[in-house]
Design an enzyme around this catalytic site. Sequence first.
Site, short mmCIF file in Angstrom:
data_model
loop_
_atom_site.label_atom_id
_atom_site.label_comp_id
_atom_site.label_asym_id
_atom_site.label_seq_id
_atom_site.Cartn_x
_atom_site.Cartn_y
_atom_site.Cartn_z
N GLU A 126 109.76 51.22 61.15
CA GLU A 126 109.39 50.08 61.47
C GLU A 126 109.36 48.71 60.49
O GLU A 126 109.31 49.22 59.23
CB GLU A 126 108.15 49.99 62.24
CG GLU A 126 108.05 51.01 63.51
CD GLU A 126 106.72 50.73 64.31
OE1 GLU A 126 106.51 50.71 65.34
OE2 GLU A 126 105.48 50.82 63.66
N HIS A 247 102.22 39.58 67.03
CA HIS A 247 103.33 40.45 67.22
C HIS A 247 104.77 39.63 67.56
O HIS A 247 104.53 38.66 68.44
CB HIS A 247 103.18 41.58 68.20
CG HIS A 247 104.20 42.87 68.15
ND1 HIS A 247 105.59 42.38 68.45
CD2 HIS A 247 104.09 43.97 67.72
CE1 HIS A 247 106.16 43.48 68.27
NE2 HIS A 247 105.41 44.28 67.44
N ARG A 296 105.81 41.98 59.84
CA ARG A 296 105.68 41.08 60.92
C ARG A 296 105.65 39.66 60.95
O ARG A 296 106.09 38.63 61.69
CB ARG A 296 104.43 41.56 61.64
CG ARG A 296 104.87 43.02 62.53
CD ARG A 296 103.82 43.46 63.11
NE ARG A 296 104.26 44.71 63.96
CZ ARG A 296 103.63 45.68 64.38
NH1 ARG A 296 102.47 45.58 64.58
NH2 ARG A 296 104.23 46.68 64.96
N HIS A 357 98.17 40.25 68.45
CA HIS A 357 98.27 41.33 68.59
C HIS A 357 97.40 42.25 67.78
O HIS A 357 96.69 43.22 68.25
CB HIS A 357 99.67 41.92 67.72
CG HIS A 357 100.12 43.16 68.19
ND1 HIS A 357 100.16 43.81 69.27
CD2 HIS A 357 100.47 44.05 67.14
CE1 HIS A 357 100.35 45.23 68.79
NE2 HIS A 357 100.63 45.29 67.90
N ARG A 392 98.67 43.46 58.37
CA ARG A 392 99.00 45.09 58.48
C ARG A 392 100.18 45.36 58.58
O ARG A 392 101.14 44.73 59.14
CB ARG A 392 98.32 45.40 59.96
CG ARG A 392 98.20 46.66 60.43
CD ARG A 392 97.93 47.01 61.57
NE ARG A 392 98.88 46.30 62.78
CZ ARG A 392 99.50 46.78 63.73
NH1 ARG A 392 99.04 48.19 63.99
NH2 ARG A 392 100.00 46.14 64.61
C1 LIG Z 1 100.38 46.95 73.07
C2 LIG Z 1 100.08 47.68 71.75
C3 LIG Z 1 100.75 48.12 70.96
C4 LIG Z 1 100.44 48.86 69.57
N1 LIG Z 1 101.19 49.77 68.95
C5 LIG Z 1 100.69 50.25 67.97
C6 LIG Z 1 101.39 51.33 67.28
O1 LIG Z 1 102.45 51.53 67.63
N2 LIG Z 1 101.12 51.91 66.06
C7 LIG Z 1 99.78 51.43 65.69
O2 LIG Z 1 99.46 52.23 64.54
N3 LIG Z 1 98.97 50.61 66.16
C8 LIG Z 1 99.33 50.01 67.30
N4 LIG Z 1 98.56 49.14 67.97
C9 LIG Z 1 97.29 48.83 67.57
C10 LIG Z 1 96.36 50.06 67.83
O3 LIG Z 1 96.60 50.46 68.97
C11 LIG Z 1 94.86 49.60 67.67
O4 LIG Z 1 94.51 49.00 66.64
C12 LIG Z 1 94.06 50.96 67.77
O5 LIG Z 1 94.40 51.65 68.81
C13 LIG Z 1 92.58 50.48 67.97
O6 LIG Z 1 91.82 51.76 67.96
P1 LIG Z 1 90.41 51.58 68.08
O7 LIG Z 1 89.82 52.91 68.44
O8 LIG Z 1 89.71 50.71 66.98
O9 LIG Z 1 90.13 50.59 69.39
P2 LIG Z 1 90.56 50.72 70.88
O10 LIG Z 1 91.47 51.62 71.19
O11 LIG Z 1 91.00 49.20 71.42
O12 LIG Z 1 89.33 50.87 71.85
C14 LIG Z 1 88.14 50.11 71.68
C15 LIG Z 1 86.85 50.78 72.45
O13 LIG Z 1 85.74 50.07 72.43
C16 LIG Z 1 85.46 49.74 73.85
N5 LIG Z 1 84.43 48.71 73.70
C17 LIG Z 1 84.77 47.17 73.33
N6 LIG Z 1 83.70 46.35 73.44
C18 LIG Z 1 82.77 47.06 73.79
C19 LIG Z 1 81.20 46.98 73.95
N7 LIG Z 1 80.94 45.86 74.05
N8 LIG Z 1 80.64 47.98 74.71
C20 LIG Z 1 81.17 49.20 74.78
N9 LIG Z 1 82.47 49.40 74.62
C21 LIG Z 1 83.41 48.61 74.05
C22 LIG Z 1 86.73 49.53 74.65
O14 LIG Z 1 86.41 49.61 75.91
C23 LIG Z 1 87.46 50.68 74.01
O15 LIG Z 1 87.00 51.79 74.48
C24 LIG Z 1 99.21 48.69 69.17
C25 LIG Z 1 98.22 47.77 69.90
C26 LIG Z 1 98.69 47.09 71.15
C27 LIG Z 1 97.90 46.39 71.94
#
Ligand SMILES: Cc1cc2nc3c(=O)[nH]c(=O)nc-3n(C[C@H](O)[C@H](O)[C@H](O)COP(=O)(O)OP(=O)(O)OC[C@H]3O[C@@H](n4cnc5c(N)ncnc54)[C@H](O)[C@@H]3O)c2cc1C
Length: 556
Positions: A126, A247, A296, A357, A392
């Site tokens: 990537e 993105h 990016r 993104h 990032r």
């Molecule tokens: C379309 C897309 C493609 C991506 N592709 C990649 C990739 O290929 N590789 C990569 O490394 N990263 C990628 N990313 C980034 C990556 O997916 C995220 O940075 C990562 O999944 C974040 O994980 P997390 O556990 O921090 O948060 P999330 O997976 O976003 O989870 C956050 C959680 O917190 C909860 N939450 C939020 N606010 C509250 C609240 N007030 N009270 C209770 N719960 C709450 C939500 O409901 C959710 O369950 C991508 C992101 C997107 C959107």
Amino acid sequence: MTTHRLTAPAPGWTATTDVVVVGSGVAGLTVALNVRKAGLRAMVVTKAMLDDGSTRWAQGGIAAALGEGDTPGQHLDDTLVAGAGLCDEEAVRTLVTEGPDAVRRLIAVGAAFDRGTDGEILLTREGGHHRRRIAHAGGDATGAEISRALVDAVRADQDIELIEHALVLDLLTDAEGHAAGLTLHVMGEGARDGVGAVRARAVVLATGGMGQVFSATTNPAVSTGDGVALALRAGAAVTDLEFVQFHPTVLWLGPEAEGQQPLVSEAVRGEGAHLVDANGVRFMLGQHELAELAPRDIVAKAITRRMLEQGAEHMYLDGRHFGAEMWEQRFPTILASCRSHGIDPVTEPIPVAPAAHYASGGVRTDPHGRTSVPGLYACGEVACTGVHGANRLASNSLLEGLVFAERIAADLAGRHLAGDLPERTVDVEAARAAHAVPLPPSEARAEIQRLMSRGAGVLRSAASMAGAAAGLGLIAEQTYAHLAEDKPADPRVETWEAANLLLVSTALVAAAAQRAETRGCHWREDFPERDDAAWRRHLITTLAAAGGPVSTPEEQ
Ligand SMILES: Cc1cc2nc3c(=O)[nH]c(=O)nc-3n(C[C@H](O)[C@H](O)[C@H](O)COP(=O)(O)OP(=O)(O)OC[C@H]3O[C@@H](n4cnc5c(N)ncnc54)[C@H](O)[C@@H]3O)c2cc1C
């Protein structure tokens, strides 16, 4: 210290656990699973369903030096380059050295990555990576597989309590200022319905990103920056908010499209798709040695520049030469998503434009995920561990979520063993003494998003950000005016989210306006150069007693 909290009714019920984790993406679920291994009780509270965060949407994959000839050192080098001088090198070293084993442990939990006929994990490239080091699953459905495996694992553990449809509002602290639980609103029924409180020995924020601050984003509807807003109200330091990654290749759905938009993963460029303008010209050639696979920010800027030059609303991603079979096998999700919007990548170029993104900044943590509030931890996208710097590197975020979630669990386990994780007494008086933040009307959400996209998007200037700041200030003024007129908005999910979006947007604009240079994904039209002498440092944002965010440059 004055702390702030969202206007909400008094808690009507209370639950108790050892560690309460907010959010159920890769970061939150990894903390919960590992905390359990240490013999601590864990509770995961999450805003919607367990798999509703960004994790499930991740397409491209997870970066780790797993391939032959690749090393953590090379991964470190690529990460530092993308971070444009603002990475914390030790944090990056931790990420890249602990990353490969963290991925192996994820596989042991049950995540199935794509493998070749020899059984080895297939690795792709990537943007910004000089090696094939991105492991993927289901072709382009990596996040869905990681989410599935982790959700299955937490569901199988009877001692992890899961509360869905639970919107966390604010932190509770004890008399010593140590995190002691939180307030939340559960849209459920029975004993845990409405506003309640969870008491805990420690609190972990894993609430994901803040893409919903902008009109067009790849992030799901839950990504409203709640964790950053909560941390600010609780008195924690946040940092690097101005570094929002846009993105470069998001499916363009028309000028009026709002909210979550489909992503066309970088891996499509990794496999050889070209960016072209309406005349079919490959404009990335000659702009960067990696052409379409440049970091990016460089690609997003080049697309935006070309769009401005040509008065176009989008550019195109051309992968017609892949042929139908490759599209179907390697990128089934993207193919289906494009086709559902009337575009067939097998026979036509895909219209693409940049969209918000990833939040490189967030709640500031040390290498163990500890924030500046004792007992409050943060990991995943809500956190700023220092690994991303000003930008990032692709596919480092899932890895960061994994690695630093494990480190938080290890820190909590160590404290527990050492008798340094006692039960906490929630200081209800202190919570009552906190300043209650009035809530904007729910319609403010769309206005905030428009102001942010117009004023603090891919291209920024002092004038554009002054416009955004003035608009946000007006929403805040009207909110206080309604309070004075005794017409305050009701406390409910939409108005709590609007209040979080308003606070996070105001803080983001304040930081971005102050950073008078172009660096990483922060692009100032009026300050087009990188200025290491003045700005090779972080902006630390906290909430002032009056409730407004204040950004202070870190000492050099
Ligand atoms: C379309 C897309 C493609 C991506 N592709 C990649 C990739 O290929 N590789 C990569 O490394 N990263 C990628 N990313 C980034 C990556 O997916 C995220 O940075 C990562 O999944 C974040 O994980 P997390 O556990 O921090 O948060 P999330 O997976 O976003 O989870 C956050 C959680 O917190 C909860 N939450 C939020 N606010 C509250 C609240 N007030 N009270 C209770 N719960 C709450 C939500 O409901 C959710 O369950 C991508 C992101 C997107 C959107």
